[in-house]
Design an enzyme around this catalytic site. Structure first.
Site, short mmCIF file in Angstrom:
data_model
loop_
_atom_site.label_atom_id
_atom_site.label_comp_id
_atom_site.label_asym_id
_atom_site.label_seq_id
_atom_site.Cartn_x
_atom_site.Cartn_y
_atom_site.Cartn_z
N HIS A 1 0.94 -1.17 -0.16
CA HIS A 1 -0.06 -0.01 0.11
C HIS A 1 0.97 1.11 -0.17
O HIS A 1 1.99 1.09 0.58
CB HIS A 1 -0.74 0.23 1.43
CG HIS A 1 -1.75 -1.05 1.53
ND1 HIS A 1 -1.15 -2.06 2.17
CD2 HIS A 1 -3.11 -1.12 1.45
CE1 HIS A 1 -2.31 -2.95 2.44
NE2 HIS A 1 -3.29 -2.53 2.05
N ASP B 1 2.34 2.11 3.38
CA ASP B 1 3.44 1.07 3.70
C ASP B 1 5.03 1.59 3.62
O ASP B 1 5.74 1.08 4.37
CB ASP B 1 3.28 -0.28 3.23
CG ASP B 1 1.85 -0.97 3.38
OD1 ASP B 1 1.08 -0.59 4.33
OD2 ASP B 1 1.71 -1.76 2.44
C1 XUL Z 1 -7.49 -6.56 4.68
C2 XUL Z 1 -6.64 -6.78 3.50
C3 XUL Z 1 -5.73 -5.74 2.69
C4 XUL Z 1 -5.68 -5.89 1.42
C5 XUL Z 1 -5.15 -4.83 0.75
O1 XUL Z 1 -8.29 -7.46 5.21
O2 XUL Z 1 -6.59 -8.07 3.06
O3 XUL Z 1 -4.47 -5.74 3.38
O4 XUL Z 1 -5.16 -7.19 0.91
O5 XUL Z 1 -5.43 -3.44 0.98
#
Ligand code: XUL
Ligand code: CO
Length: 439
Positions: free
Chosen positions: A101, A104
């Site tokens: 993300h 991150d």
């Molecule tokens: C949350 C989840 C996230 C997504 C990406 O449950 O799985 O980490 O994979 O935003």
């Protein structure tokens, strides 16, 4: 690259007889199975947020994790150390892909400009590290759920300024993902849902979510981003009801809004179980409808009703998942991303290695068994036989659309009671066990 995890050298395949805890017992990257190497089948990916950012915080206590960069204080120094540690970790683990993300990888600044500048600096560092190691980006995504500004949602916020802000963030992450050669881009709607209908215009929120995704498709075309767009279903958590509830809901949403040509799904095992489905159910439904794009590989806990994001170790589950993935012809350009975190008590850096070895070996073992099962044809033959009444006679006419209720009623009246056959579930479970425990 031996700065952050000096206690571990490259993790290698040693075979199932090995008792070295820092070796693979099943994952042999170059072993060919059904015409492809294990590496090509499995396309393992490290989740940046769990492996580099999670520190074992829970609702009742602060972080426990010991991490090699914890003595650093400046946010950008920490971000750079994490980037270097990430590539050292993936190289040692033979993990060919990663996912992140935006938040991150770099700290948020006071302004959007500063946030974007921080992102650009780390993305440039990633580029060098990717070139040096050959590690690739499976997908990028934007965190539209942690910051308080997203408390009511992002694309489904009642506040249009939040919608615009979210668009700016997705635009930037998409640009970085493209620049790094990312093969996919994920939308997980963490707060795209509602807590109560008493304050919610559900129709406008769904329309706005679709508008947002159409804008993303348009922008991808504009900048020439050709990666696969993925939606990751989850029924709840953090919101009580999320709009991307499960695969069936997502397919319905995509088709309603004309988005189905542009999106596939990223299926997470623990999200499937939260929705009251098995992981295999979600994979099957996506596969047979042409929507299976990628997988977030983890598992939940049978006794806990939330998203525990554990490393996958249940070989029945990984086998049946790989069975669907093989029948899908693989996942590429998607992959198996370990959206999984070590338990709070597994606080040492070496636990990150043990955890990924556990997950990689469980999927590699599952691949071996699933391939054997498919090659035998035992289950496929049984299923084909079970539905064989649709191959000839009245069944064939039904499938070909040659009969309606009138003809079927005439047929039923002219025939005796239907003669049924057993579903043989227990026999089939025994056949599955035969392949499970063949080695
Ligand atoms: C949350 C989840 C996230 C997504 C990406 O449950 O799985 O980490 O994979 O935003
Ligand atoms: Co996920």
């Amino acid at each position: 690259m031996n700065k952050y995890f000096p206690e571990v050298s490259k993790v290698l395949y040693e075979g199932k007889g090995s008792s070295n805890p820092l070796a693979f017992r099943y994952y042999d990257p170059q072993r060919v199975i059904g015409g492809k190497t294990m590496e090509e089948h499995l396309r393992f990916s490290m989740a940046y947020w769990h492996t580099l950012c999670a520190v074992g915080v829970d609702m009742f206590g602060s972080g426990t994790a010991v991490r090699p960069w914890e003595n650093l204080t400046k946010p950008m120094d920490i971000a750079k150390a994490k980037a270097e540690a990430a590539f050292e970790f993936m190289s040692k683990m033979q993990i060919p892909f990663f996912c992140f993300h935006d938040v991150d990888i770099a700290p948020e600044g006071e302004t959007l400009e500063e946030t974007f500048k921080n992102l650009d600096e780390i993305a440039a560092l990633f580029k060098d590290l990717m070139k040096a190691t050959g590690i690739k980006l499976l997908w990028g995504t934007t965190n539209l759920f942690s910051h308080p500004r997203f408390m009511h949602g992002a694309a489904t916020s009642p506040n249009a300024d939040v919608f615009a802000y979210a668009a700016a963030r997705v635009k930037k992450t998409m640009e970085i993902t493209k620049d790094l050669g990312g093969q996919n881009y994920v939308f997980w709607g963490g707060r795209e849902g509602y807590e109560t209908l008493l304050n919610t215009d559900l129709k406008l929120e769904l329309d706005n979510l679709a508008r947002f995704l159409h804008m993303a498709v348009d922008y991808a075309k504009e900048i020439g981003f050709t990666g696969q767009f993925l939606i990751e279903p989850k029924p709840k958590e953090p919101t009580k009801h999320q709009y991307d509830f499960d695969v069936a809901t997502v397919i319905g949403f995509l088709k309603t809004y004309g988005l189905d040509p542009y999106f596939k799904v990223n299926i997470e095992a623990n999200h499937a179980t939260l929705a009251g489905h098995t992981f295999q159910h979600e994979l099957r439904l996506a596969r047979v409808n042409g929507f299976l794009g990628s997988v977030d590989a983890n598992q939940g806990d049978d006794l806990l009703g939330w998203d525990t994001d554990q490393f996958p170790t249940n070989i029945y589950t990984t086998t049946l998942a790989m069975y669907e993935i093989l029948l899908n012809g693989g996942l590429a350009p998607g992959g198996l991303n370990f959206d999984a975190k070590v338990r709070r008590g597994s606080f040492e850096p070496i636990d990150l290695f043990y955890a990924h070895i556990a997950g990689m070996d469980s999927f590699a073992h599952g691949l071996i068994i699933a391939n054997r099962l498919l090659e035998s044809g035992e289950l496929e033959d049984f299923v084909a036989q079970r539905y064989s009444s649709y191959k000839t006679g009245i069944g064939e006419k039904i499938v070909k659309g040659e009969v309606g209720f009138k003809e079927l009623a005439e047929y039923a009246m002219a025939n005796q009671q239907p003669k049924l056959t057993s579903g043989r579930q227990e026999l089939l479970e025994t056949i599955l066990n035969k392949y499970m425990f063949a080695d």
